[in-house]
Motif scaffolding. Structure first.
Motif, PDB file in Angstrom:
ATOM      1  N   SER A  27      -5.458  -3.241 -12.416  1.00  0.00           N
ATOM      2  CA  SER A  27      -5.139  -2.436 -13.468  1.00  0.00           C
ATOM      3  C   SER A  27      -6.232  -1.203 -13.417  1.00  0.00           C
ATOM      4  CB  SER A  27      -5.052  -2.885 -14.957  1.00  0.00           C
ATOM      5  OG  SER A  27      -6.331  -3.532 -15.245  1.00  0.00           O
ATOM      6  N   VAL A  28      -7.336  -1.523 -13.058  1.00  0.00           N
ATOM      7  CA  VAL A  28      -8.641  -0.425 -12.739  1.00  0.00           C
ATOM      8  C   VAL A  28      -8.260   0.357 -11.534  1.00  0.00           C
ATOM      9  CG1 VAL A  28     -11.023  -0.037 -12.354  1.00  0.00           C
ATOM     10  CG2 VAL A  28     -10.205  -1.882 -13.874  1.00  0.00           C
ATOM     11  N   VAL A  29      -7.684  -0.211 -10.453  1.00  0.00           N
ATOM     12  CA  VAL A  29      -7.621   0.835  -9.315  1.00  0.00           C
ATOM     13  C   VAL A  29      -6.133   1.297  -9.285  1.00  0.00           C
ATOM     14  CG1 VAL A  29      -9.277  -0.609  -7.703  1.00  0.00           C
ATOM     15  CG2 VAL A  29      -6.880  -1.194  -7.752  1.00  0.00           C
ATOM     16  N   CYS A  30      -5.231   0.917  -9.949  1.00  0.00           N
ATOM     17  CA  CYS A  30      -4.071   1.295  -9.717  1.00  0.00           C
ATOM     18  C   CYS A  30      -3.822   2.943 -10.472  1.00  0.00           C
ATOM     19  CB  CYS A  30      -2.906   0.515 -10.345  1.00  0.00           C
ATOM     20  SG  CYS A  30      -1.326   1.148 -10.482  1.00  0.00           S
ATOM     21  N   PRO A  31      -3.568   3.646  -9.484  1.00  0.00           N
ATOM     22  CA  PRO A  31      -3.229   5.155  -9.918  1.00  0.00           C
ATOM     23  C   PRO A  31      -2.033   5.671 -10.765  1.00  0.00           C
ATOM     24  CG  PRO A  31      -3.021   5.008  -7.284  1.00  0.00           C
ATOM     25  CD  PRO A  31      -3.149   3.615  -8.107  1.00  0.00           C
ATOM     26  N   HIS A  32      -1.323   4.404 -10.787  1.00  0.00           N
ATOM     27  CA  HIS A  32       0.113   4.728 -11.538  1.00  0.00           C
ATOM     28  C   HIS A  32       0.173   3.882 -12.772  1.00  0.00           C
ATOM     29  CE1 HIS A  32       1.428   8.004  -9.242  1.00  0.00           C
ATOM     30  NE2 HIS A  32       1.165   7.581  -8.111  1.00  0.00           N
ATOM     31  N   ALA A  33      -0.764   3.249 -13.204  1.00  0.00           N
ATOM     32  CA  ALA A  33      -0.825   2.465 -14.333  1.00  0.00           C
ATOM     33  C   ALA A  33       0.360   1.237 -14.397  1.00  0.00           C
ATOM     34  CB  ALA A  33      -0.771   3.217 -15.674  1.00  0.00           C
ATOM     35  N   CYS A  53       0.360   2.043  -2.346  1.00  0.00           N
ATOM     36  CA  CYS A  53      -0.939   2.454  -2.019  1.00  0.00           C
ATOM     37  C   CYS A  53      -1.698   1.095  -1.336  1.00  0.00           C
ATOM     38  CB  CYS A  53      -1.732   3.544  -2.843  1.00  0.00           C
ATOM     39  SG  CYS A  53      -2.396   2.611  -4.033  1.00  0.00           S
ATOM     40  N   GLY A  54      -1.619   0.118  -2.129  1.00  0.00           N
ATOM     41  CA  GLY A  54      -2.319  -1.089  -1.556  1.00  0.00           C
ATOM     42  C   GLY A  54      -3.712  -1.355  -2.246  1.00  0.00           C
ATOM     43  N   ALA A  55      -4.098  -0.376  -3.168  1.00  0.00           N
ATOM     44  CA  ALA A  55      -5.449  -0.650  -3.717  1.00  0.00           C
ATOM     45  C   ALA A  55      -5.593  -2.141  -4.230  1.00  0.00           C
ATOM     46  CB  ALA A  55      -5.646   0.360  -4.614  1.00  0.00           C
ATOM     47  N   MET A  58      -5.907  -4.944  -1.858  1.00  0.00           N
ATOM     48  CA  MET A  58      -7.244  -4.927  -1.278  1.00  0.00           C
ATOM     49  C   MET A  58      -8.298  -5.417  -2.140  1.00  0.00           C
ATOM     50  SD  MET A  58      -8.044  -3.464   1.410  1.00  0.00           S
ATOM     51  CE  MET A  58      -9.394  -3.160   2.440  1.00  0.00           C
ATOM     52  N   ASN A  59      -8.090  -5.108  -3.453  1.00  0.00           N
ATOM     53  CA  ASN A  59      -9.013  -5.840  -4.195  1.00  0.00           C
ATOM     54  C   ASN A  59      -8.950  -6.995  -5.179  1.00  0.00           C
ATOM     55  OD1 ASN A  59     -11.397  -3.479  -4.463  1.00  0.00           O
ATOM     56  ND2 ASN A  59      -9.722  -2.281  -4.104  1.00  0.00           N
ATOM     57  N   CYS A  60      -7.781  -7.624  -4.739  1.00  0.00           N
ATOM     58  CA  CYS A  60      -7.365  -8.699  -5.698  1.00  0.00           C
ATOM     59  C   CYS A  60      -8.131  -9.975  -5.096  1.00  0.00           C
ATOM     60  CB  CYS A  60      -5.962  -8.954  -5.703  1.00  0.00           C
ATOM     61  SG  CYS A  60      -5.491 -10.583  -6.519  1.00  0.00           S
TER      62      CYS A  60
ATOM     63  N   GLN B 132     -11.808   6.043  -7.540  1.00  0.00           N
ATOM     64  CA  GLN B 132     -10.955   4.875  -7.526  1.00  0.00           C
ATOM     65  C   GLN B 132      -9.936   5.008  -6.553  1.00  0.00           C
ATOM     66  OE1 GLN B 132      -8.554   5.264 -11.207  1.00  0.00           O
ATOM     67  NE2 GLN B 132      -6.822   4.396 -10.030  1.00  0.00           N
ATOM     68  N   ARG B 176      -7.712   7.382 -14.555  1.00  0.00           N
ATOM     69  CA  ARG B 176      -7.341   6.604 -13.658  1.00  0.00           C
ATOM     70  C   ARG B 176      -6.022   6.855 -13.024  1.00  0.00           C
ATOM     71  NH1 ARG B 176      -9.444   1.824 -17.070  1.00  0.00           N
ATOM     72  NH2 ARG B 176      -7.279   1.329 -17.576  1.00  0.00           N
TER      73      ARG B 176
END
Lengths: 97, 343
Positions: A27-33, A53-55, A58-60, B132, B176
């Motif tokens: 939820s921190v890295v997602c640019p679209h909430a 985007c895959g962020a 990548m971070n999970c 980010q 964000r």
């Protein structure tokens, strides 16, 4: 994102809540909430807003999220077809993507 | 070579670090404008490495950036009045988000730079702030494993950094989210304009020549009068897809960019028809609708690459249907237009 949403029911985002450890990095890295945290677990709230985007993947740290990520760019898809590869982003810096 | 944005030097246990200005000079502004218009885009870079902002010490924050100068410029400007370190990754002159998608702004490069520039000697806190949008290429837990450094994700836009710091190094939901405002869309148009490159000269030239054809041979006068009109129509088709569609994006119906392009293309064609620019010949009118619709649709579809919300699966889905249609429209339209020279 009023008015700017893309084709529905098409993206490949999947979240396995069983594997989620509740770290909330998605939820921190997602640019679209796309994600929402509920009772210490992450849930997909707005699936159709995902742009792959895959962020999150990548971070999970527990590999609970999966998505077939890549460049959502028509020119990149065409280059990929021509070269017989995955879509590639080969336009210059800045501008694209 | 000394860069104009380096205004001093700071000594650290890991060596001397260049101190950068947080104010844009006219030179920065001018080169930003140039790069937006695709001039000198490929070598608009900053040397990867560690930089200082203000007078940082062992407690100061480390901000990670890419070596596309425009991105670096936005970061140093956002840090005005603060003390901190900037760690520039080698992304081959590409912005953070694009480079993260390609993997050059990635875990491997970040881990390498943290070690190479001996961050553990420069700061004591073992924490780096990564934009980010870099998260697409950087895996925070892997960086922690490899370097012991904790990755804190900062805001999408550098200008939100002061707010992020004031909020205790946590991004607010609005920091964000990536949006796609009219201003942002407009900034991307110049790059789109040059998409077709040399075809921008070849295609109009072909139409100019073909426009001179008629049943009795070739006429230079016809070439200029009909050909000139054809070139204007073609330009409008192109601009309809790569300028008008991006500007009006949220206002145009349909989700698919290719369909949005058809809508604007046909609107423009209808306007041209109204002002007697298309033709009085029904075959040529239909040919122009096919050509303008097809070209505008293709160019609009390409804008998916610049947009901030289209998924690869979605783009592939619309392309499978629309790319053959666009090619068909342009082929049929061209044939119709050539055919109409002889009736």
């Amino acid at each position: 994102m009023k008015g700017l949403t893309y084709i529905k029911n098409v993206n490949t985002l999947q979240l396995d809540s069983e594997k989620c450890n509740g770290c909330a990095v998605c939820s921190v890295v997602c640019p679209h909430a796309v994600f929402i945290m509920k009772e210490g677990k992450s849930f997909v709230q707005h699936k159709d807003l995902c742009m792959e985007c895959g962020a999150c993947v990548m971070n999970c740290p527990t590999q609970a999220v999966t998505v077939k990520s890549g460049v959502g760019c028509a020119a990149g898809v065409i280059s990929g077809w021509i070269r017989g590869t995955e879509p590639v982003c080969d336009c210059g810096p800045g501008g694209c993507c | 070579m000394k860069q104009h944005y380096i205004i001093g030097q700071i000594e650290t246990p890991a060596g001397i670090v260049g101190q950068v200005s947080t104010v844009w000079t006219n030179k920065d502004l001018f080169s930003t404008l140039k790069v937006r218009w695709s001039i000198g885009r490929m070598d608009y870079t900053v040397m990867p490495g560690l930089y200082a902002v203000g007078n940082p010490d062992k407690e100061s924050d480390v901000y990670v950036s890419c070596n596309f100068k425009l991105s670096f410029d936005h970061l140093r400007r956002a840090l005005h009045g603060m003390n901190g370190w900037i760690l520039v990754l080698d992304t081959k002159g590409i912005n953070v988000w694009c480079a993260a998608g390609k993997g050059t702004f990635g875990t491997k490069e970040l881990a390498y730079r943290i070690k190479e520039h001996q961050l553990e000697k420069v700061v004591t806190h073992k924490r780096v702030i990564v934009p980010q949008l870099g998260a697409t290429g950087v895996s925070a837990y892997k960086i922690k494993e490899e370097t012991g450094c904790k990755v804190v994700y900062g805001p999408v836009k550098a200008c939100d950094i002061p707010g992020f710091v004031a909020n205790g190094y946590k991004t607010l939901p609005e920091m964000r989210k990536i949006d796609f405002t009219l201003l942002e869309r407009t900034k991307l148009i110049p790059v789109e304009l040059f998409y077709a490159k040399y075809y921008l000269i070849i295609v109009p030239a072909i139409f100019l020549i073909l426009a001179g054809l008629h049943t009795k041979g070739f006429s230079v006068d016809l070439s200029w009068s009909n050909g000139g009109r054809a070139v204007i129509n073609l330009c409008i088709a192109y601009l309809s897809g790569c300028v008008i569609t991006p500007i009006l994006l949220p206002l145009i119906p349909f989700k698919r960019f290719s369909l949005k392009g058809v809508v604007t293309g046909w609107l423009m064609a209808a306007l041209l028809l109204y002002f007697n620019f298309l033709s009085t010949n029904i075959v040529e009118i239909i040919a122009w609708f096919l050509l303008i619709g097809g070209i505008s649709s293709f160019m609009a579809m390409n804008f998916t690459g610049a947009s901030t919300y289209t998924s690869l699966s979605g783009v592939q889905k619309e392309m499978k249907v629309f790319l053959p249609l666009q090619i068909g429209c342009v082929a049929l339209g061209s044939m119709g237009w050539i055919f109409s020279r002889f009736i």
